[in-house]
Design an enzyme around this catalytic site. Structure first.
Site, mmCIF file in Angstrom:
data_model
loop_
_atom_site.group_PDB
_atom_site.id
_atom_site.type_symbol
_atom_site.label_atom_id
_atom_site.label_comp_id
_atom_site.label_asym_id
_atom_site.label_seq_id
_atom_site.Cartn_x
_atom_site.Cartn_y
_atom_site.Cartn_z
ATOM 1 N N TYR A 1 1.319 -1.053 0.260
ATOM 2 C CA TYR A 1 0.012 -0.107 -0.175
ATOM 3 C C TYR A 1 0.771 1.269 0.090
ATOM 4 C CZ TYR A 1 -3.694 -3.729 1.175
ATOM 5 O OH TYR A 1 -4.524 -3.917 0.956
ATOM 6 N N HIS B 1 -11.835 6.146 -5.620
ATOM 7 C CA HIS B 1 -12.356 6.142 -4.308
ATOM 8 C C HIS B 1 -11.744 5.986 -3.219
ATOM 9 C CE1 HIS B 1 -16.680 5.158 -5.310
ATOM 10 N NE2 HIS B 1 -16.615 6.543 -5.609
ATOM 11 N N GLU C 1 -9.894 2.795 -0.982
ATOM 12 C CA GLU C 1 -9.554 1.076 -1.343
ATOM 13 C C GLU C 1 -8.285 1.259 -2.021
ATOM 14 O OE1 GLU C 1 -12.804 1.811 -4.813
ATOM 15 O OE2 GLU C 1 -14.312 2.197 -3.271
ATOM 16 N N ARG D 1 -13.202 8.763 1.382
ATOM 17 C CA ARG D 1 -13.895 7.948 -0.325
ATOM 18 C C ARG D 1 -13.651 9.128 -1.232
ATOM 19 N NH1 ARG D 1 -18.399 5.042 -2.175
ATOM 20 N NH2 ARG D 1 -19.750 5.578 -4.329
ATOM 21 N N SER E 1 -20.251 25.118 1.889
ATOM 22 C CA SER E 1 -19.882 24.613 2.503
ATOM 23 C C SER E 1 -19.082 24.685 3.354
ATOM 24 C CB SER E 1 -20.620 23.153 1.936
ATOM 25 O OG SER E 1 -20.443 22.164 3.029
ATOM 26 N N HIS F 1 -12.132 -1.268 -8.557
ATOM 27 C CA HIS F 1 -12.006 -0.823 -7.690
ATOM 28 C C HIS F 1 -12.528 -1.889 -6.307
ATOM 29 C CE1 HIS F 1 -15.373 2.794 -8.372
ATOM 30 N NE2 HIS F 1 -14.849 2.553 -9.672
ATOM 31 N N GLU G 1 -14.863 -4.883 -8.435
ATOM 32 C CA GLU G 1 -15.225 -4.535 -7.205
ATOM 33 C C GLU G 1 -14.239 -6.005 -6.821
ATOM 34 O OE1 GLU G 1 -15.473 -2.534 -5.495
ATOM 35 O OE2 GLU G 1 -17.514 -0.785 -6.213
#
Length: 425
Positions: free
Chosen positions: A119, A175, A178, A234, A243, A304, A379
């Site tokens: 990672y 995303h 992930e 995400r 906002s 994903h 996925e």
């Protein structure tokens, strides 16, 4: 263990935690099982709430939904579940323990110089693809086609030979939480180059026919934020006007059927589709990179996690695409090849039929607007019923090599099948 090694591990652990990270101590991962249409409608409405973090779901009665809740949110929704008679179970009572397990697996691997199967951080991934270009000048090149809000490059590695005729696009990390998606793109690059250098006949044939354009991280700002600050982030990291909430879900922002289904106009929602279609630089940059080579693409794959799904359009609705049987056939070849590696089972179909409707996704846009027939979304692991399923997005790093390997084998088989179809036509 020697004192020197122990000291190194302590320093590594400290550096991983140097930035103040959000703690998910006491956060619960629960599994909800809707028993009626009314229950599904309630879940749909709650999904727009920023405190109701849906990890994975199949939108039908009796199919469970995975949701992460803070201690405060759990107390709130627990009473709503009771009022609506919605059954649920707590499958992990402290998500922080999952994150700790993930960090432990990363610390054990940190001594390795290679990022393959790890990672890696954004800068490491960028160095990796630059080194691939330097070490393989006959087949590898790179190009950057945009800058993010935080000024990071959107950088693609291209693998091809002098005879390459058509293009394949593969991207990962849209995303940001992930992580296994990003490691899988890195694995794919490394393995394809190695196979080509070893004169593997399939890899050789594919690189002699295709240019592979591989974007390992679509959402680098969000990806870095998950490493430094908030592991389960995400969206991207561009502030939203009017906002205090930051970020847009890039896979709800593409300019085809924008906001038709499965997206939110609430900037605080994880599925916020942005103020308008194609509002985000990452979205616009990918679209431009593809449009600049209009008519040259054979295949588009976006990767994903999680759930073990091999998906074809549409995401926005349940209508079947005209090319469904062709896409299903090549997907079946990919799924069967993937299963042959470790026995991992994938389901094939459209997101709207397998999971839920979600408009504004990249592979709907590539199929409908860019006219890329073979537009596919994966996925990755873990899948429902597997031992690692409860890890969800925080699959330990020591599982990443297996995911990368089986995905590589599946994708290569599918892409080769598409190449063979082209040769026949």
């Amino acid at each position: 263990m020697s004192l020197q090694i122990a000291t190194v591990l302590i320093l590594i652990s400290s550096s991983l935690c140097a930035n103040e990270k959000f703690s998910f101590e006491g956060y619960k991962l629960i599994q909800i099982t809707p028993k009626s249409v009314h229950h599904i409608q309630l879940l749909d409405s709650w999904e727009n709430n920023p405190d109701f973090d849906v990890w994975n779901r199949i939108k039908s009665i009796e199919e469970s939904v995975d949701v992460a809740l803070s201690p405060k949110a759990f107390e709130h929704y627990k009473s709503l579940f009771k009022l609506a008679s919605i059954p649920y179970t707590i499958i992990n009572d402290n998500i922080q323990k999952l994150l700790d397990r993930e960090q432990e697996s990363m610390i054990r691997n940190v001594g390795s110089r290679s990022i393959v199967g790890k990672y890696a951080r954004y800068t490491e991934v960028m160095s990796f693809i630059s080194n691939m270009e330097i070490d393989n000048p006959d087949i590898a090149s790179t190009y950057s086609f945009g800058k993010t809000f935080e000024n990071r490059d959107l950088k693609v590695l291209v693998l091809k030979t002098s005879t390459s005729q058509k293009n394949v696009w593969i991207d990962c990390g849209i995303h940001s939480r992930e992580w296994v998606s990003v490691s899988t793109c890195v694995w794919f690059i490394d393995r394809l180059i190695k196979d080509f250098r070893n004169s593997d006949p399939v890899a050789t044939d594919l690189l002699n026919y295709y240019e592979f354009h591989i974007l390992p991280i679509v959402n680098p700002d969000g990806y870095e934020y998950t490493h430094s600050t908030f592991r389960l982030w995400r969206k991207n990291r561009r502030p939203n006007s009017g906002s205090s909430c930051v970020g847009t879900d890039l896979n709800r922002n593409y300019g085809y059927k924008w906001m038709v289904a499965g997206a939110s106009l609430n900037p605080c929602s994880d599925t916020y589709a942005g103020p308008s279609a194609d509002s985000e630089v990452e979205t616009k940059s990918v679209e431009k990179a593809i449009n600049d080579r209009q008519g040259e693409w054979d295949t588009f794959v976006t990767i994903h996690s999680y759930g073990n799904f091999w998906m074809v359009p549409w995401g926005w609705g349940s209508t079947q695409i005209p090319d469904y049987s062709d896409l299903y056939s090549v997907s079946k070849i990919g799924v069967d090849a993937l299963k042959s590696v470790y026995g991992t089972k994938y389901s094939i179909g459209s997101p709207a039929n397998l999971l839920y409707s979600a408009a504004g996704g990249s592979f709907d846009w590539t199929y409908a607007v860019a006219n890329i027939k073979y537009s596919i979304a994966l996925e990755l692991r873990p899948g429902r019923g597997e031992p690692d399923y409860n890890y969800g997005f925080v699959l330990p790093e020591d599982r990443a090599p297996a995911v990368g390997e089986e995905t590589y084998v599946g994708l290569i088989a599918m892409i080769d099948a598409i190449r063979n179809l082209n040769r026949k036509n």
